[in-house]
Design a protein around this motif. Structure first.
Motif, PDB file in Angstrom:
ATOM      1  N   SER A  27       0.830  -1.211   0.000  1.00  0.00           N
ATOM      2  CA  SER A  27       0.000   0.000   0.000  1.00  0.00           C
ATOM      3  C   SER A  27       0.863   1.260   0.000  1.00  0.00           C
ATOM      4  O   SER A  27       0.373   2.343  -0.262  1.00  0.00           O
ATOM      5  N   ARG A  28       2.139   1.100   0.284  1.00  0.00           N
ATOM      6  CA  ARG A  28       3.065   2.246   0.260  1.00  0.00           C
ATOM      7  C   ARG A  28       3.578   2.547  -1.137  1.00  0.00           C
ATOM      8  O   ARG A  28       4.308   3.501  -1.349  1.00  0.00           O
ATOM      9  N   LEU A  29       3.196   1.724  -2.101  1.00  0.00           N
ATOM     10  CA  LEU A  29       3.542   1.976  -3.499  1.00  0.00           C
ATOM     11  C   LEU A  29       2.405   2.784  -4.107  1.00  0.00           C
ATOM     12  O   LEU A  29       1.311   2.265  -4.351  1.00  0.00           O
ATOM     13  N   ALA A  30       2.627   4.060  -4.314  1.00  0.00           N
ATOM     14  CA  ALA A  30       1.587   4.921  -4.904  1.00  0.00           C
ATOM     15  C   ALA A  30       1.303   4.456  -6.325  1.00  0.00           C
ATOM     16  O   ALA A  30       2.224   4.212  -7.106  1.00  0.00           O
ATOM     17  N   THR A  31       0.021   4.301  -6.631  1.00  0.00           N
ATOM     18  CA  THR A  31      -0.374   3.869  -7.971  1.00  0.00           C
ATOM     19  C   THR A  31      -1.486   4.767  -8.497  1.00  0.00           C
ATOM     20  O   THR A  31      -2.234   5.366  -7.734  1.00  0.00           O
ATOM     21  N   GLY A  32      -1.572   4.832  -9.802  1.00  0.00           N
ATOM     22  CA  GLY A  32      -2.691   5.516 -10.422  1.00  0.00           C
ATOM     23  C   GLY A  32      -3.953   4.706 -10.219  1.00  0.00           C
ATOM     24  O   GLY A  32      -3.907   3.496  -9.999  1.00  0.00           O
ATOM     25  N   VAL A  33      -5.090   5.365 -10.289  1.00  0.00           N
ATOM     26  CA  VAL A  33      -6.375   4.692 -10.116  1.00  0.00           C
ATOM     27  C   VAL A  33      -7.087   4.654 -11.466  1.00  0.00           C
ATOM     28  O   VAL A  33      -7.214   5.681 -12.135  1.00  0.00           O
ATOM     29  N   SER A  34      -7.534   3.464 -11.830  1.00  0.00           N
ATOM     30  CA  SER A  34      -8.221   3.263 -13.098  1.00  0.00           C
ATOM     31  C   SER A  34      -9.532   2.536 -12.869  1.00  0.00           C
ATOM     32  O   SER A  34      -9.706   1.845 -11.873  1.00  0.00           O
ATOM     33  N   VAL A  35     -10.427   2.687 -13.823  1.00  0.00           N
ATOM     34  CA  VAL A  35     -11.641   1.881 -13.858  1.00  0.00           C
ATOM     35  C   VAL A  35     -11.519   0.996 -15.093  1.00  0.00           C
ATOM     36  O   VAL A  35     -11.313   1.489 -16.209  1.00  0.00           O
ATOM     37  N   ILE A  36     -11.611  -0.307 -14.869  1.00  0.00           N
ATOM     38  CA  ILE A  36     -11.560  -1.273 -15.960  1.00  0.00           C
ATOM     39  C   ILE A  36     -13.007  -1.524 -16.390  1.00  0.00           C
ATOM     40  O   ILE A  36     -13.861  -1.828 -15.554  1.00  0.00           O
ATOM     41  N   THR A  37     -13.276  -1.383 -17.683  1.00  0.00           N
ATOM     42  CA  THR A  37     -14.629  -1.582 -18.188  1.00  0.00           C
ATOM     43  C   THR A  37     -14.636  -2.626 -19.295  1.00  0.00           C
ATOM     44  O   THR A  37     -13.649  -2.794 -20.016  1.00  0.00           O
ATOM     45  N   THR A  38     -15.771  -3.303 -19.394  1.00  0.00           N
ATOM     46  CA  THR A  38     -15.981  -4.293 -20.444  1.00  0.00           C
ATOM     47  C   THR A  38     -17.483  -4.468 -20.609  1.00  0.00           C
ATOM     48  O   THR A  38     -18.259  -3.631 -20.153  1.00  0.00           O
ATOM     49  N   ARG A  39     -17.900  -5.542 -21.226  1.00  0.00           N
ATOM     50  CA  ARG A  39     -19.319  -5.838 -21.402  1.00  0.00           C
ATOM     51  C   ARG A  39     -19.565  -7.304 -21.088  1.00  0.00           C
ATOM     52  O   ARG A  39     -18.708  -8.149 -21.285  1.00  0.00           O
ATOM     53  N   SER A  40     -20.775  -7.563 -20.637  1.00  0.00           N
ATOM     54  CA  SER A  40     -21.296  -8.923 -20.537  1.00  0.00           C
ATOM     55  C   SER A  40     -22.583  -8.902 -21.345  1.00  0.00           C
ATOM     56  O   SER A  40     -23.597  -8.361 -20.889  1.00  0.00           O
ATOM     57  N   GLY A  41     -22.500  -9.380 -22.574  1.00  0.00           N
ATOM     58  CA  GLY A  41     -23.617  -9.191 -23.504  1.00  0.00           C
ATOM     59  C   GLY A  41     -23.758  -7.712 -23.781  1.00  0.00           C
ATOM     60  O   GLY A  41     -22.802  -7.046 -24.155  1.00  0.00           O
ATOM     61  N   SER A  42     -24.936  -7.143 -23.511  1.00  0.00           N
ATOM     62  CA  SER A  42     -25.134  -5.708 -23.716  1.00  0.00           C
ATOM     63  C   SER A  42     -24.978  -4.912 -22.422  1.00  0.00           C
ATOM     64  O   SER A  42     -25.101  -3.696 -22.416  1.00  0.00           O
ATOM     65  N   THR A  43     -24.665  -5.594 -21.323  1.00  0.00           N
ATOM     66  CA  THR A  43     -24.563  -4.941 -20.021  1.00  0.00           C
ATOM     67  C   THR A  43     -23.144  -4.430 -19.780  1.00  0.00           C
ATOM     68  O   THR A  43     -22.188  -5.203 -19.858  1.00  0.00           O
ATOM     69  N   PRO A  44     -22.980  -3.135 -19.466  1.00  0.00           N
ATOM     70  CA  PRO A  44     -21.644  -2.627 -19.135  1.00  0.00           C
ATOM     71  C   PRO A  44     -21.211  -3.130 -17.759  1.00  0.00           C
ATOM     72  O   PRO A  44     -22.011  -3.206 -16.833  1.00  0.00           O
ATOM     73  N   ILE A  45     -19.935  -3.479 -17.653  1.00  0.00           N
ATOM     74  CA  ILE A  45     -19.350  -4.001 -16.421  1.00  0.00           C
ATOM     75  C   ILE A  45     -18.128  -3.145 -16.112  1.00  0.00           C
ATOM     76  O   ILE A  45     -17.379  -2.771 -17.014  1.00  0.00           O
ATOM     77  N   GLY A  46     -17.899  -2.842 -14.830  1.00  0.00           N
ATOM     78  CA  GLY A  46     -16.726  -2.046 -14.484  1.00  0.00           C
ATOM     79  C   GLY A  46     -16.290  -2.245 -13.057  1.00  0.00           C
ATOM     80  O   GLY A  46     -17.077  -2.635 -12.197  1.00  0.00           O
ATOM     81  N   MET A  47     -15.016  -1.973 -12.799  1.00  0.00           N
ATOM     82  CA  MET A  47     -14.438  -2.068 -11.461  1.00  0.00           C
ATOM     83  C   MET A  47     -13.241  -1.137 -11.336  1.00  0.00           C
ATOM     84  O   MET A  47     -12.573  -0.828 -12.320  1.00  0.00           O
ATOM     85  N   THR A  48     -12.990  -0.681 -10.121  1.00  0.00           N
ATOM     86  CA  THR A  48     -11.817   0.147  -9.845  1.00  0.00           C
ATOM     87  C   THR A  48     -10.606  -0.761  -9.693  1.00  0.00           C
ATOM     88  O   THR A  48     -10.696  -1.838  -9.095  1.00  0.00           O
ATOM     89  N   ALA A  49      -9.472  -0.322 -10.242  1.00  0.00           N
ATOM     90  CA  ALA A  49      -8.251  -1.124 -10.177  1.00  0.00           C
ATOM     91  C   ALA A  49      -7.029  -0.220 -10.092  1.00  0.00           C
ATOM     92  O   ALA A  49      -7.042   0.917 -10.563  1.00  0.00           O
ATOM     93  N   SER A  50      -5.990  -0.748  -9.493  1.00  0.00           N
ATOM     94  CA  SER A  50      -4.710  -0.038  -9.489  1.00  0.00           C
ATOM     95  C   SER A  50      -3.590  -0.896 -10.064  1.00  0.00           C
ATOM     96  O   SER A  50      -2.500  -0.399 -10.300  1.00  0.00           O
TER      97      SER A  50
END
Length: 162
Positions: A16-39
Motif C-alpha cells: 500500500s506504500r507503493l503509490a499507484t494511479g487509479v483506473s476503472v476497468i470496463t468491459t461488457r457482458s452481452g449488452s450490459t456494461p461491467i466495471g471495477m476500480t483497479a490499481s
C-alpha cells in the motif's frame, strides 16, 4: 511471548506504500456494461503495443473480460474520487449517472483523463488473480490533467509543481 506474523497482511500493508494511479476497468457482458476500480495496471510493450491488468479471480469483471475479449482502462483524474468509489462498490448498476462513450465495443468513461481499449492477447494465471495482457486498439488522453492516486489505503493527489 510468541509474536504472530501474518505475511499476507504485512505484504498488503507494505504494497500500500507503493503509490499507484487509479483506473476503472470496463468491459461488457452481452449488452450490459461491467466495471471495477483497479490499481494493478501497467504498460507492457511498445512493439506490439500492450498493457496488462490484474483482476481478482473471484470478480465478475474477470469472467466478463475473458468472455468478451475486450476491455478498457480508464485512468481517473484527481477530481474523480467519486468514480473510484462508485466502481469499487458492490452494487447492481455502477454506470447509473456515469457518462460513457461506446465507440470501441466497451464503455469508455467520458471523465477519464486517459483511456486505452484493448483486445485480450493473453490471460495468465497469477495466484488468486488473472493477468490480462491487452493488445492496444485505441488510446486517448487529455492534456494537462493530473491523476488520482491510491496510497496507504486512501486516495491522494499530486502536488502542483513548484
Amino acid at each position: 511471548m510468541t509474536e504472530t506474523f501474518d505475511m499476507a497482511v504485512d505484504f498488503r500493508a507494505t504494497m500500500s506504500r507503493l503509490a499507484t494511479g487509479v483506473s476503472v476497468i470496463t468491459t461488457r457482458s452481452g449488452s450490459t456494461p461491467i466495471g471495477m476500480t483497479a490499481s494493478a495496471v501497467s504498460a507492457l510493450s511498445l512493439d506490439p503495443l500492450q498493457l496488462l491488468v490484474c483482476i481478482g479471480n473471484h470478480l465478475y469483471t474477470r469472467t466478463a473480460i475473458a468472455e468478451h475479449g475486450r476491455f478498457a482502462v480508464n485512468v481517473l483524474g484527481e477530481d474523480s474520487e467519486h468514480l473510484a468509489r462508485n466502481f469499487a462498490a458492490s452494487k447492481p448498476d455502477k454506470f447509473a449517472g456515469v457518462e460513457t462513450v461506446d465507440d470501441h465495443g466497451v464503455p469508455v468513461l467520458k471523465d477519464a483523463i486517459a483511456a486505452v481499449v484493448c483486445d485480450v492477447a493473453e490471460a495468465i494465471p497469477g495466484g488468486d488473480h488473472t493477468i490480462f495482457v491487452g493488445e492496444v486498439r485505441y488510446c486517448v488522453h487529455k492534456v494537462e490533467c493530473r491523476p488520482l492516486l491510491h496510497f496507504a489505503g486512501g486516495f491522494s493527489m499530486l502536488q502542483a509543481p513548484q
